[in-house]
Design an enzyme around this catalytic site. Structure first.
Site, PDB file in Angstrom:
ATOM      1  N   HIS A 154       0.827  -1.219   0.000  1.00 42.97           N
ATOM      2  CA  HIS A 154       0.000   0.000   0.000  1.00 42.97           C
ATOM      3  C   HIS A 154       0.859   1.266   0.000  1.00 42.97           C
ATOM      4  O   HIS A 154       0.438   2.297   0.526  1.00 42.97           O
ATOM      5  CB  HIS A 154      -0.942   0.054   1.209  1.00 42.97           C
ATOM      6  CG  HIS A 154      -1.676  -1.231   1.469  1.00 42.97           C
ATOM      7  ND1 HIS A 154      -2.897  -1.519   0.924  1.00 42.97           N
ATOM      8  CD2 HIS A 154      -1.328  -2.320   2.205  1.00 42.97           C
ATOM      9  CE1 HIS A 154      -3.288  -2.723   1.321  1.00 42.97           C
ATOM     10  NE2 HIS A 154      -2.343  -3.237   2.092  1.00 42.97           N
ATOM     11  N   SER A 275      14.878  21.194 -16.716  1.00 39.31           N
ATOM     12  CA  SER A 275      13.695  22.026 -16.924  1.00 39.31           C
ATOM     13  C   SER A 275      14.143  23.331 -17.568  1.00 39.31           C
ATOM     14  O   SER A 275      15.213  23.854 -17.247  1.00 39.31           O
ATOM     15  CB  SER A 275      13.039  22.295 -15.565  1.00 39.31           C
ATOM     16  OG  SER A 275      12.253  23.458 -15.647  1.00 39.31           O
ATOM     17  N   LYS A 281      16.172  21.534 -11.364  1.00 38.67           N
ATOM     18  CA  LYS A 281      15.499  20.257 -11.615  1.00 38.67           C
ATOM     19  C   LYS A 281      16.274  19.277 -12.475  1.00 38.67           C
ATOM     20  O   LYS A 281      16.959  19.642 -13.413  1.00 38.67           O
ATOM     21  CB  LYS A 281      14.134  20.510 -12.259  1.00 38.67           C
ATOM     22  CG  LYS A 281      13.154  21.070 -11.254  1.00 38.67           C
ATOM     23  CD  LYS A 281      11.751  20.994 -11.755  1.00 38.67           C
ATOM     24  CE  LYS A 281      11.223  19.592 -11.663  1.00 38.67           C
ATOM     25  NZ  LYS A 281       9.954  19.485 -12.380  1.00 38.67           N
ATOM     26  N   GLU A 288       9.564   8.205 -17.245  1.00 38.01           N
ATOM     27  CA  GLU A 288       8.199   8.678 -17.519  1.00 38.01           C
ATOM     28  C   GLU A 288       7.762   8.321 -18.937  1.00 38.01           C
ATOM     29  O   GLU A 288       6.613   7.958 -19.178  1.00 38.01           O
ATOM     30  CB  GLU A 288       8.123  10.188 -17.315  1.00 38.01           C
ATOM     31  CG  GLU A 288       8.224  10.592 -15.854  1.00 38.01           C
ATOM     32  CD  GLU A 288       8.405  12.091 -15.694  1.00 38.01           C
ATOM     33  OE1 GLU A 288       7.560  12.852 -16.157  1.00 38.01           O
ATOM     34  OE2 GLU A 288       9.419  12.511 -15.110  1.00 38.01           O
TER      35      GLU A 288
END
Ligand code: ARG
Length: 437
Positions: A154, A275, A281, A288
């Site tokens: 979980h 970025s 970043k 992804e």
């Protein structure tokens, strides 16, 4: 340029020609198409349907087409309906009238069926090689980073595991993907060549011969099924989809692990992007993209299932739609496997952060309960006592192993000094993961 037209009075509309043409994508099949034709021509000669001299001429013509495509002299383009027309018309251009004998005892229906099966088989072996490479990279990474880390259920810290064991879970998944593909290959390994349009041929051909020549186990049993079976594509695409699902799950872990909040791994610059606005970043775009592209491959599988669901026997043009689905899935999965391999190979595993997360997660609470069970307490009661200890630790900002023995005894007088050894994380790992890889 067409291979048909004898019974037509009017020519096709340009729109229809464009709609019907498949050369722009089925050109990928040129090697298999030529290989299939070579086997077919040899068989025609063995069965005395064409003579030795005709056979030699056709074979030479086909080989010269293959060579010229390979060395760039011949571009696969122009006004041809499909790759089969392209090769045949080119052959006739090169060797003249005798080239027109190539298509004896054959139809484009069995021709495309055999081309596609060979292409899919070859592609599946390429994917298996990529899976093998990824599996060995995962194993290496796992074995070289034998650190403790929290195991989750979980998404909550649950029990202690090792990074090795966690990564080897993916090794197991990918080994099943490989088995699934090998199984799909063995299911598809029957040659449809010689089924002709749908009903075989009146010539005395030898399907065993072409099947053997092209590396199939045997010819298909049924002509109608032979030309219209696309089950193998659905099987392979579903194996590809399952493999993408595994890559996507692993990507998700890498994305989470590389956040500042987790910091379990650090992705290499080679597989990260920046970025355009936020200078600090470093984004896990590779992971992804893999997660995103999984949707594409599922889409190809769904398209193929939907294309096939309403098709009566035997060949119908709907089936031409099979190619782009497979090509797209193959290119996508191959790239994703290679990128995942690079990401895993170059990422840094951060031992200290994982250890810290283990300590802060009360991951030995179950072991505290097991300790009490060993001392004669029923598990349900031991579970309750351990839960109370966790609340106490939370309130006093301590880990379980930081409690002194008097604090332990407040919850149950069966606790003794040996509890520390019992709930030590490294000992827990040793006991729990008996056959850790
Ligand atoms: N381009 C076709 C396909 O991919 C080849 C088979 C054509 N057969 C036919 N009867 N028109 O399915």
């Amino acid at each position: 340029m067409k291979l048909w037209g004898g019974r037509f009075r009017e020519s096709e509309s340009e729109l229809m020609e464009e709609f019907n043409a498949s050369l722009s994508f089925d050109k990928k099949l040129y090697k298999e198409d030529i290989e299939g034709s070579i086997a077919h021509v040899k068989m025609l000669n063995k069965c005395k349907i064409i003579n030795e001299e005709e056979c030699e001429k056709i074979l030479r013509g086909l080989k010269s087409i293959d060579d010229d495509i390979e060395n760039g002299k011949l571009k696969i383009e122009g006004d041809y309906e499909d790759i089969h027309s392209f090769v045949e018309v080119n052959l006739i251009d090169r060797i003249g009238e005798v080239g027109k004998k190539l298509h004896t005892a054959r139809s484009r229906n069995d021709q495309v069926a055999v081309d596609m099966k060979m292409y899919v088989k070859k592609g599946s072996y390429i994917i298996i090689d990529c899976i093998d490479k990824l599996m060995s990279t995962i194993k290496n990474k796992a074995e070289n980073n034998h650190f403790i880390m929290p195991g989750y259920t979980h998404m909550q810290r649950a029990q202690v595991v090792t990074f090795t064991h966690h990564m080897m879970a993916y090794y197991s998944m990918f080994s099943r993907d490989k088995k699934r593909l090998l199984n799909a290959i063995s299911n598809l390994n029957e040659s449809p060549l010689g089924c002709c349009a749908l009903a075989g041929t009146t010539y005395d051909t030898d399907r065993e011969l072409t099947a053997k020549e092209l590396g199939f186990d045997k010819p298909v049993d049924n002509f109608l099924d032979g030309v219209s079976d696309r089950d193998y594509l659905i099987e392979v695409l579903s194996s590809f989809s399952i493999c993408m699902m595994h890559l996507s799950r692993l990507s998700e872990e890498l994305i989470i692990w590389s956040t500042k909040e987790f910091s379990f791994v650090q992705m290499d610059d080679k597989f990260s992007t920046g970025s355009s606005i936020m200078p600090q970043k470093k984004n896990p775009d590779a992971a992804e993209l893999i997660r995103g592209k999984t949707g594409r491959v599922y889409g190809d599988l769904m398209a193929m299932l939907t294309i096939m669901k309403g098709i009566p026997l035997a060949y119908n043009k709907d089936m031409q739609e099979d190619k782009e689905q497979f090509f797209d899935s193959f290119d996508t999965l191959k790239m994703c496997l290679l990128v995942m391999d690079g990401m895993i190979d170059t990422m840094k595993v951060k031992e200290a952060a994982m250890k810290e997360a283990v300590k802060g997660g009360f991951l030995n609470a179950t072991d505290v309960a097991d300790y009490l069970v060993n001392k004669g307490i029923a598990f349900r009661d031991a579970h309750k006592i351990s839960g109370e200890i966790v609340i106490y630790c939370e309130n006093n900002d301590k880990t379980i192993e930081e409690l002194n023995i008097d604090e332990f005894k407040k919850f149950c007088d069966l606790f003794d000094d040996d509890v520390y050894e019992f709930i030590n994380y490294h000992n827990v790992i040793k006991k729990g993961n008996k056959k850790i890889m």
